[in-house]
Design a protein around this motif. Structure first.
Motif, PDB file in Angstrom:
ATOM      1  N   VAL A  99       0.865  -1.172   0.000  1.00  0.00           N
ATOM      2  CA  VAL A  99       0.000   0.000   0.000  1.00  0.00           C
ATOM      3  C   VAL A  99       0.905   1.226   0.000  1.00  0.00           C
ATOM      4  CG1 VAL A  99      -1.796   1.242   1.243  1.00  0.00           C
ATOM      5  CG2 VAL A  99      -1.769  -1.232   1.300  1.00  0.00           C
ATOM      6  N   ASP A 100       0.620   2.157  -0.903  1.00  0.00           N
ATOM      7  CA  ASP A 100       1.400   3.388  -0.995  1.00  0.00           C
ATOM      8  C   ASP A 100       0.537   4.528  -0.462  1.00  0.00           C
ATOM      9  OD1 ASP A 100       2.849   5.631  -1.712  1.00  0.00           O
ATOM     10  OD2 ASP A 100       3.444   4.831  -3.651  1.00  0.00           O
ATOM     11  N   VAL A 101       0.911   5.067   0.707  1.00  0.00           N
ATOM     12  CA  VAL A 101       0.174   6.168   1.320  1.00  0.00           C
ATOM     13  C   VAL A 101       1.081   7.383   1.314  1.00  0.00           C
ATOM     14  CG1 VAL A 101      -1.011   6.978   3.387  1.00  0.00           C
ATOM     15  CG2 VAL A 101      -1.076   4.559   2.793  1.00  0.00           C
ATOM     16  N   ILE A 154       3.905   0.582   2.516  1.00  0.00           N
ATOM     17  CA  ILE A 154       3.645  -0.335   3.609  1.00  0.00           C
ATOM     18  C   ILE A 154       3.447  -1.708   2.986  1.00  0.00           C
ATOM     19  CG2 ILE A 154       2.095  -0.938   5.496  1.00  0.00           C
ATOM     20  CD1 ILE A 154       1.345   2.057   5.630  1.00  0.00           C
ATOM     21  N   GLU A 155       4.267  -2.674   3.386  1.00  0.00           N
ATOM     22  CA  GLU A 155       4.206  -4.011   2.802  1.00  0.00           C
ATOM     23  C   GLU A 155       3.702  -5.003   3.846  1.00  0.00           C
ATOM     24  OE1 GLU A 155       7.201  -7.371   1.004  1.00  0.00           O
ATOM     25  OE2 GLU A 155       7.841  -5.305   1.026  1.00  0.00           O
ATOM     26  N   LYS A 156       2.734  -5.846   3.451  1.00  0.00           N
ATOM     27  CA  LYS A 156       2.207  -6.900   4.312  1.00  0.00           C
ATOM     28  C   LYS A 156       2.392  -8.231   3.592  1.00  0.00           C
ATOM     29  CE  LYS A 156      -1.464  -4.520   6.787  1.00  0.00           C
ATOM     30  NZ  LYS A 156      -2.911  -4.535   7.057  1.00  0.00           N
ATOM     31  N   THR A 157       2.910  -9.207   4.307  1.00  0.00           N
ATOM     32  CA  THR A 157       3.080 -10.543   3.743  1.00  0.00           C
ATOM     33  C   THR A 157       2.452 -11.541   4.704  1.00  0.00           C
ATOM     34  OG1 THR A 157       5.171  -9.816   2.776  1.00  0.00           O
ATOM     35  CG2 THR A 157       4.740 -12.169   2.785  1.00  0.00           C
ATOM     36  N   ASP A 158       1.539 -12.366   4.181  1.00  0.00           N
ATOM     37  CA  ASP A 158       0.827 -13.357   4.990  1.00  0.00           C
ATOM     38  C   ASP A 158       1.416 -14.744   4.764  1.00  0.00           C
ATOM     39  OD1 ASP A 158      -0.713 -11.097   5.047  1.00  0.00           O
ATOM     40  OD2 ASP A 158      -2.603 -12.095   4.684  1.00  0.00           O
ATOM     41  N   PHE A 159       1.591 -15.480   5.836  1.00  0.00           N
ATOM     42  CA  PHE A 159       2.044 -16.862   5.765  1.00  0.00           C
ATOM     43  C   PHE A 159       1.148 -17.716   6.635  1.00  0.00           C
ATOM     44  CE2 PHE A 159       6.019 -14.476   5.125  1.00  0.00           C
ATOM     45  CZ  PHE A 159       6.503 -15.080   3.984  1.00  0.00           C
ATOM     46  N   VAL A 160       1.160 -19.011   6.388  1.00  0.00           N
ATOM     47  CA  VAL A 160       0.505 -19.968   7.260  1.00  0.00           C
ATOM     48  C   VAL A 160       1.610 -20.814   7.886  1.00  0.00           C
ATOM     49  CG1 VAL A 160      -1.072 -21.916   7.423  1.00  0.00           C
ATOM     50  CG2 VAL A 160      -1.608 -20.016   5.895  1.00  0.00           C
ATOM     51  N   PRO A 216       7.470   2.462   7.136  1.00  0.00           N
ATOM     52  CA  PRO A 216       8.576   3.337   7.530  1.00  0.00           C
ATOM     53  C   PRO A 216       8.681   3.566   9.049  1.00  0.00           C
ATOM     54  CG  PRO A 216       7.418   4.264   5.660  1.00  0.00           C
ATOM     55  CD  PRO A 216       6.616   3.087   6.119  1.00  0.00           C
ATOM     56  N   LYS A 217       7.577   3.497   9.785  1.00  0.00           N
ATOM     57  CA  LYS A 217       7.607   3.759  11.218  1.00  0.00           C
ATOM     58  C   LYS A 217       8.073   2.550  12.022  1.00  0.00           C
ATOM     59  CE  LYS A 217       4.024   7.261  11.128  1.00  0.00           C
ATOM     60  NZ  LYS A 217       2.707   7.655  11.578  1.00  0.00           N
ATOM     61  N   GLU A 218       7.505   1.357  11.736  1.00  0.00           N
ATOM     62  CA  GLU A 218       7.874   0.161  12.482  1.00  0.00           C
ATOM     63  C   GLU A 218       7.524  -1.100  11.702  1.00  0.00           C
ATOM     64  OE1 GLU A 218       5.851  -0.451  16.194  1.00  0.00           O
ATOM     65  OE2 GLU A 218       3.882  -0.295  15.298  1.00  0.00           O
ATOM     66  N   SER A 219       8.150  -2.185  12.109  1.00  0.00           N
ATOM     67  CA  SER A 219       7.857  -3.497  11.541  1.00  0.00           C
ATOM     68  C   SER A 219       7.224  -4.337  12.639  1.00  0.00           C
ATOM     69  CB  SER A 219       9.134  -4.160  11.045  1.00  0.00           C
ATOM     70  OG  SER A 219       9.689  -3.423   9.992  1.00  0.00           O
ATOM     71  N   THR A 220       6.175  -5.085  12.272  1.00  0.00           N
ATOM     72  CA  THR A 220       5.476  -5.902  13.253  1.00  0.00           C
ATOM     73  C   THR A 220       5.182  -7.279  12.684  1.00  0.00           C
ATOM     74  OG1 THR A 220       3.297  -5.144  12.524  1.00  0.00           O
ATOM     75  CG2 THR A 220       4.331  -3.920  14.331  1.00  0.00           C
ATOM     76  N   VAL A 221       4.858  -8.199  13.584  1.00  0.00           N
ATOM     77  CA  VAL A 221       4.338  -9.504  13.204  1.00  0.00           C
ATOM     78  C   VAL A 221       3.026  -9.678  13.963  1.00  0.00           C
ATOM     79  CG1 VAL A 221       5.618 -10.786  14.977  1.00  0.00           C
ATOM     80  CG2 VAL A 221       4.827 -11.976  12.938  1.00  0.00           C
ATOM     81  N   ALA A 222       1.982 -10.114  13.244  1.00  0.00           N
ATOM     82  CA  ALA A 222       0.683 -10.387  13.858  1.00  0.00           C
ATOM     83  C   ALA A 222       0.429 -11.882  13.750  1.00  0.00           C
ATOM     84  CB  ALA A 222      -0.425  -9.609  13.164  1.00  0.00           C
ATOM     85  N   ILE A 223       0.235 -12.530  14.887  1.00  0.00           N
ATOM     86  CA  ILE A 223       0.043 -13.978  14.945  1.00  0.00           C
ATOM     87  C   ILE A 223      -1.399 -14.229  15.359  1.00  0.00           C
ATOM     88  CG2 ILE A 223       0.822 -16.097  16.046  1.00  0.00           C
ATOM     89  CD1 ILE A 223       3.492 -14.504  16.599  1.00  0.00           C
TER      90      ILE A 223
END
Length: 144
Positions: free
Chosen positions: A56-58, A63-69, A86-93
């Protein structure tokens, strides 16, 4: 009676034809989706287990999101979303309708560490090592 029915049908037809959907939207947000993304690992080979990726370009910031299983040792499937902006990198489980989002705190060589409160996720290659208190869960990236 016929006159009232004719008026109602005419009004309905006029309403249906006069409504137009505006597709202009917010011009500062551009979203690009791809159903297949080629991700290479450290030795340059294509990693074929990527499920989906979106960018997503804001206002010029990507902002890049990559989904895995991932699959736990007991066979439970877990959705893991890596988000880089640009602000932070996160992982959502996400597992059992619960989502835990952990911010990245450091990268050591090939291992990336995410931590929030008492939960720590260590990602190295196709493995995700999740620690919460005395509980340790080993996850391995998989295809559905």
């Amino acid at each position: 009676m016929k006159k009232g029915l004719l008026i109602a049908v005419s009004a309905s037809a006029l309403l249906l034809t006069s409504c137009k959907k505006s597709e202009s939207g917010n011009k500062s947000v551009i979203k690009t989706d791809s159903s297949e993304t080629l991700v290479t690992d450290n030795n340059g080979k294509i990693d074929s287990v990527t499920q989906s990726s979106s960018t997503v370009d804001v206002n010029g910031k990507k902002i890049e999101k990559t989904d895995f299983v991932y699959k736990a040792t007991d066979g439970t499937l877990v959705k893991v979303v890596f988000k880089n902006d640009p602000k932070e990198s996160t992982v959502a489980i996400t597992s059992n309708k619960k989502t835990f989002t952990l911010p990245k705190i450091e990268t050591k060589g090939e291992e990336t560490i995410y931590k929030k409160d008492d939960m720590t996720a260590r990602v190295k290659g196709d493995s995700l090592h999740l620690e919460q208190g005395n509980n340790i869960i080993e996850l391995k990236r998989t295809k559905i």
